[in-house]
Design a protein around this motif. Structure first.
Motif, PDB file in Angstrom:
ATOM      1  N   THR A  56       4.422  -2.160   1.608  1.00  0.00           N
ATOM      2  CA  THR A  56       4.131  -3.592   1.530  1.00  0.00           C
ATOM      3  C   THR A  56       2.626  -3.791   1.707  1.00  0.00           C
ATOM      4  O   THR A  56       1.918  -2.907   2.211  1.00  0.00           O
ATOM      5  CB  THR A  56       4.864  -4.368   2.635  1.00  0.00           C
ATOM      6  N   GLU A  57       2.148  -4.957   1.313  1.00  0.00           N
ATOM      7  CA  GLU A  57       0.727  -5.260   1.500  1.00  0.00           C
ATOM      8  C   GLU A  57       0.355  -5.182   2.975  1.00  0.00           C
ATOM      9  O   GLU A  57      -0.699  -4.648   3.339  1.00  0.00           O
ATOM     10  CB  GLU A  57       0.400  -6.660   0.962  1.00  0.00           C
ATOM     11  N   GLU A  58       1.214  -5.709   3.824  1.00  0.00           N
ATOM     12  CA  GLU A  58       0.923  -5.729   5.258  1.00  0.00           C
ATOM     13  C   GLU A  58       0.792  -4.319   5.811  1.00  0.00           C
ATOM     14  O   GLU A  58      -0.070  -4.047   6.656  1.00  0.00           O
ATOM     15  CB  GLU A  58       2.024  -6.487   6.010  1.00  0.00           C
ATOM     16  N   GLU A  59       1.630  -3.402   5.339  1.00  0.00           N
ATOM     17  CA  GLU A  59       1.573  -2.014   5.815  1.00  0.00           C
ATOM     18  C   GLU A  59       0.251  -1.358   5.435  1.00  0.00           C
ATOM     19  O   GLU A  59      -0.367  -0.657   6.250  1.00  0.00           O
ATOM     20  CB  GLU A  59       2.746  -1.223   5.242  1.00  0.00           C
ATOM     21  N   VAL A  60      -0.195  -1.586   4.209  1.00  0.00           N
ATOM     22  CA  VAL A  60      -1.455  -0.981   3.769  1.00  0.00           C
ATOM     23  C   VAL A  60      -2.626  -1.577   4.530  1.00  0.00           C
ATOM     24  O   VAL A  60      -3.522  -0.857   4.981  1.00  0.00           O
ATOM     25  CB  VAL A  60      -1.654  -1.162   2.251  1.00  0.00           C
ATOM     26  N   VAL A  61      -2.611  -2.885   4.695  1.00  0.00           N
ATOM     27  CA  VAL A  61      -3.695  -3.554   5.424  1.00  0.00           C
ATOM     28  C   VAL A  61      -3.780  -3.023   6.852  1.00  0.00           C
ATOM     29  O   VAL A  61      -4.877  -2.767   7.380  1.00  0.00           O
ATOM     30  CB  VAL A  61      -3.489  -5.081   5.421  1.00  0.00           C
ATOM     31  N   THR A  62      -2.643  -2.831   7.484  1.00  0.00           N
ATOM     32  CA  THR A  62      -2.624  -2.316   8.855  1.00  0.00           C
ATOM     33  C   THR A  62      -3.212  -0.909   8.927  1.00  0.00           C
ATOM     34  O   THR A  62      -3.925  -0.562   9.877  1.00  0.00           O
ATOM     35  CB  THR A  62      -1.186  -2.300   9.402  1.00  0.00           C
ATOM     36  N   LEU A  63      -2.945  -0.102   7.905  1.00  0.00           N
ATOM     37  CA  LEU A  63      -3.474   1.267   7.877  1.00  0.00           C
ATOM     38  C   LEU A  63      -4.966   1.307   7.579  1.00  0.00           C
ATOM     39  O   LEU A  63      -5.632   2.300   7.858  1.00  0.00           O
ATOM     40  CB  LEU A  63      -2.702   2.094   6.845  1.00  0.00           C
ATOM     41  N   ASN A  64      -5.500   0.238   6.974  1.00  0.00           N
ATOM     42  CA  ASN A  64      -6.938   0.047   6.762  1.00  0.00           C
ATOM     43  C   ASN A  64      -7.632   1.257   6.129  1.00  0.00           C
ATOM     44  O   ASN A  64      -8.485   1.912   6.741  1.00  0.00           O
ATOM     45  CB  ASN A  64      -7.625  -0.286   8.098  1.00  0.00           C
ATOM     46  N   PRO A  65      -7.311   1.570   4.879  1.00  0.00           N
ATOM     47  CA  PRO A  65      -7.966   2.710   4.217  1.00  0.00           C
ATOM     48  C   PRO A  65      -9.462   2.488   4.026  1.00  0.00           C
ATOM     49  O   PRO A  65      -9.911   1.368   3.780  1.00  0.00           O
ATOM     50  CB  PRO A  65      -7.252   2.784   2.870  1.00  0.00           C
ATOM     51  N   ILE A 122      -7.653  -5.582  -7.090  1.00  0.00           N
ATOM     52  CA  ILE A 122      -7.416  -5.261  -5.683  1.00  0.00           C
ATOM     53  C   ILE A 122      -8.319  -6.110  -4.790  1.00  0.00           C
ATOM     54  O   ILE A 122      -7.882  -6.630  -3.753  1.00  0.00           O
ATOM     55  CB  ILE A 122      -7.657  -3.762  -5.430  1.00  0.00           C
ATOM     56  N   LYS A 123      -9.552  -6.283  -5.210  1.00  0.00           N
ATOM     57  CA  LYS A 123     -10.491  -7.100  -4.426  1.00  0.00           C
ATOM     58  C   LYS A 123     -10.026  -8.548  -4.317  1.00  0.00           C
ATOM     59  O   LYS A 123     -10.370  -9.247  -3.360  1.00  0.00           O
ATOM     60  CB  LYS A 123     -11.874  -7.063  -5.059  1.00  0.00           C
ATOM     61  N   GLU A 124      -9.239  -8.992  -5.302  1.00  0.00           N
ATOM     62  CA  GLU A 124      -8.768 -10.373  -5.311  1.00  0.00           C
ATOM     63  C   GLU A 124      -7.565 -10.609  -4.398  1.00  0.00           C
ATOM     64  O   GLU A 124      -7.165 -11.750  -4.179  1.00  0.00           O
ATOM     65  CB  GLU A 124      -8.405 -10.781  -6.745  1.00  0.00           C
ATOM     66  N   ARG A 125      -6.977  -9.559  -3.865  1.00  0.00           N
ATOM     67  CA  ARG A 125      -5.824  -9.721  -2.978  1.00  0.00           C
ATOM     68  C   ARG A 125      -6.277 -10.368  -1.667  1.00  0.00           C
ATOM     69  O   ARG A 125      -7.062  -9.784  -0.911  1.00  0.00           O
ATOM     70  CB  ARG A 125      -5.176  -8.368  -2.703  1.00  0.00           C
ATOM     71  N   ALA A 126      -5.771 -11.547  -1.423  1.00  0.00           N
ATOM     72  CA  ALA A 126      -6.238 -12.328  -0.273  1.00  0.00           C
ATOM     73  C   ALA A 126      -6.074 -11.589   1.049  1.00  0.00           C
ATOM     74  O   ALA A 126      -6.967 -11.627   1.917  1.00  0.00           O
ATOM     75  CB  ALA A 126      -5.494 -13.666  -0.227  1.00  0.00           C
ATOM     76  N   ALA A 127      -4.962 -10.905   1.209  1.00  0.00           N
ATOM     77  CA  ALA A 127      -4.680 -10.239   2.490  1.00  0.00           C
ATOM     78  C   ALA A 127      -5.531  -9.001   2.720  1.00  0.00           C
ATOM     79  O   ALA A 127      -5.571  -8.465   3.829  1.00  0.00           O
ATOM     80  CB  ALA A 127      -3.204  -9.877   2.570  1.00  0.00           C
ATOM     81  N   TRP A 128      -6.232  -8.541   1.678  1.00  0.00           N
ATOM     82  CA  TRP A 128      -6.959  -7.273   1.767  1.00  0.00           C
ATOM     83  C   TRP A 128      -8.464  -7.454   2.021  1.00  0.00           C
ATOM     84  O   TRP A 128      -9.206  -6.477   2.006  1.00  0.00           O
ATOM     85  CB  TRP A 128      -6.760  -6.455   0.483  1.00  0.00           C
ATOM     86  N   GLN A 129      -8.887  -8.652   2.263  1.00  0.00           N
ATOM     87  CA  GLN A 129     -10.323  -8.903   2.343  1.00  0.00           C
ATOM     88  C   GLN A 129     -11.020  -8.172   3.491  1.00  0.00           C
ATOM     89  O   GLN A 129     -12.220  -7.883   3.427  1.00  0.00           O
ATOM     90  CB  GLN A 129     -10.584 -10.418   2.449  1.00  0.00           C
ATOM     91  N   ASP A 130     -10.271  -7.863   4.547  1.00  0.00           N
ATOM     92  CA  ASP A 130     -10.874  -7.172   5.688  1.00  0.00           C
ATOM     93  C   ASP A 130     -10.617  -5.669   5.679  1.00  0.00           C
ATOM     94  O   ASP A 130     -10.986  -4.972   6.636  1.00  0.00           O
ATOM     95  CB  ASP A 130     -10.350  -7.771   7.007  1.00  0.00           C
ATOM     96  N   VAL A 131      -9.998  -5.165   4.619  1.00  0.00           N
ATOM     97  CA  VAL A 131      -9.786  -3.721   4.505  1.00  0.00           C
ATOM     98  C   VAL A 131     -11.136  -3.049   4.237  1.00  0.00           C
ATOM     99  O   VAL A 131     -11.916  -3.507   3.395  1.00  0.00           O
ATOM    100  CB  VAL A 131      -8.795  -3.409   3.365  1.00  0.00           C
ATOM    101  N   ASP A 132     -11.404  -1.982   4.935  1.00  0.00           N
ATOM    102  CA  ASP A 132     -12.707  -1.317   4.827  1.00  0.00           C
ATOM    103  C   ASP A 132     -13.063  -0.954   3.391  1.00  0.00           C
ATOM    104  O   ASP A 132     -14.211  -1.153   2.956  1.00  0.00           O
ATOM    105  CB  ASP A 132     -12.734  -0.054   5.694  1.00  0.00           C
ATOM    106  N   ALA A 133     -12.115  -0.396   2.648  1.00  0.00           N
ATOM    107  CA  ALA A 133     -12.391   0.017   1.272  1.00  0.00           C
ATOM    108  C   ALA A 133     -12.798  -1.155   0.397  1.00  0.00           C
ATOM    109  O   ALA A 133     -13.641  -1.022  -0.494  1.00  0.00           O
ATOM    110  CB  ALA A 133     -11.167   0.715   0.680  1.00  0.00           C
TER     111      ALA A 133
END
Length: 331
Positions: A254-263, A281-292
């Protein structure tokens, strides 16, 4: 229209990857070439450079012993990785049939297709092959068709389903043995081992603290490569951490699982049918704080080079290494 076709093709390819490439099979039967010297015969070199005598008996991935009377000159390949290997070991000129999925090297597109993984038996027979090379991943679902081919007196060799690099070497050896390209198969394996060793030597410079957490996205529906896959083995080889290695095969997150793992790095393998995969991928709202995402470390690699069980896997490792650790592997 072309993009729509690519999307459909990609969906079919993903389905095949999830079922075939994610399975682990241990092949215990010997795939070593027949030792003709022990049999009291001398190895000879043919006009095309192959060594070894025919007839020979090949033990395939199903444990079946197949007698091949003469050097095959009309080969039908029923999976892309086998076709690629035949061309790599200089047996491509003998390939008269392939599947819709085969796309490398480019000259295979001029070879007649016998259909997709559900091949057309009549079309195979019409090509008058003297060898058919099938694959363990779909041999059971194609039993009826393969039996029809066997009933026509055509040798069918089932190549092992490889989910590790060592198993790929076994598959290349078996393909070389069945086709008569023993020497070229051995040379291909040696070349691969040398290139993998060079990669490992460079990777030894990467300390544990410098190792990067990687998310590999094989579909924009968040399917990824878990443990017991080529991609996981590749990442381990270059000292990168696969954040999905807690799951086996090709799981969906899920998106939440990937965000939590913070690649720290995101790798995609579907840029050939989704334009600007990194931007999406950059446009995914929930992923804005992911390091990658924050550091714009999103890269697309050629899917076939990291999922097909053939000689190009080493090229796939080299590409992964160059984008994940450019300071170590970059030119």
């Amino acid at each position: 229209m072309l993009k729509k076709w690519y999307a459909i093709l990609a969906a079919l390819m993903l389905a095949f990857v999830l079922t075939a490439c994610g399975e682990t099979t241990d092949t215990e039967e010997s795939t070593e070439p027949v030792d003709t010297e022990e049999a009291g015969e001398e190895n000879v070199e043919s006009e095309n450079g192959e060594t070894g005598e025919f007839p020979r008996t090949v033990t395939d991935a199903l444990g079946e012993e197949i007698v091949i009377e003469e050097k095959p000159e009309r080969i039908v390949s029923l999976i892309p990785s086998i076709t690629e290997t035949l061309f790599k070991i200089e047996q491509g000129e003998y390939v008269v049939g392939r599947t819709d999925w085969d796309n490398y090297p480019e000259e295979v597109l001029d070879i007649e297709s016998v259909g997709d993984m559900n091949f057309d038996v009549e079309r195979v027979l019409s090509l008058s092959p003297d060898l058919v090379l099938s694959h363990e991943s779909n041999a059971h679902s194609s039993t009826e068709g393969l039996d029809q081919i066997r009933s026509a007196g055509i040798p069918v060799v089932v190549i092992n389903d490889a989910s590790s690099i060592d198993a790929v070497y076994e598959a290349i050896t078996m393909i070389g043995e069945a086709s008569g390209g023993d020497q070229e198969a051995a040379s291909t394996i040696e070349e691969m081992k040398e290139r993998f060793a060079a990669i490992e030597e460079k990777a030894s410079e990467i300390s544990e603290e410098e190792q990067v957490d990687v998310w590999v996205e094989v579909s924009d529906e968040l399917y990824t490569a878990g443990s017991e896959t080529f991609i996981d083995e590749m990442l381990t080889l270059i000292r990168a951490n696969n954040i999905a290695d807690t799951e086996q095969g090709w799981p969906q997150f899920t998106e939440e699982e990937v965000v939590t793992l913070n690649p720290q790095v995101i790798i995609t393998t579907y840029g050939y049918y989704v334009e600007n995969a990194d931007e999406k991928i950059k446009e995914r709202a929930a992923w804005q704080d992911v390091d990658a995402v924050k550091n714009e470390r999103i890269y697309d690699v050629q899917s076939d080079e990291v999922t097909r069980s053939g000689p190009r896997l080493v090229k796939g490792v080299e590409e992964l290494a160059s984008v994940i650790y450019p300071e170590v592997f970059g030119e």
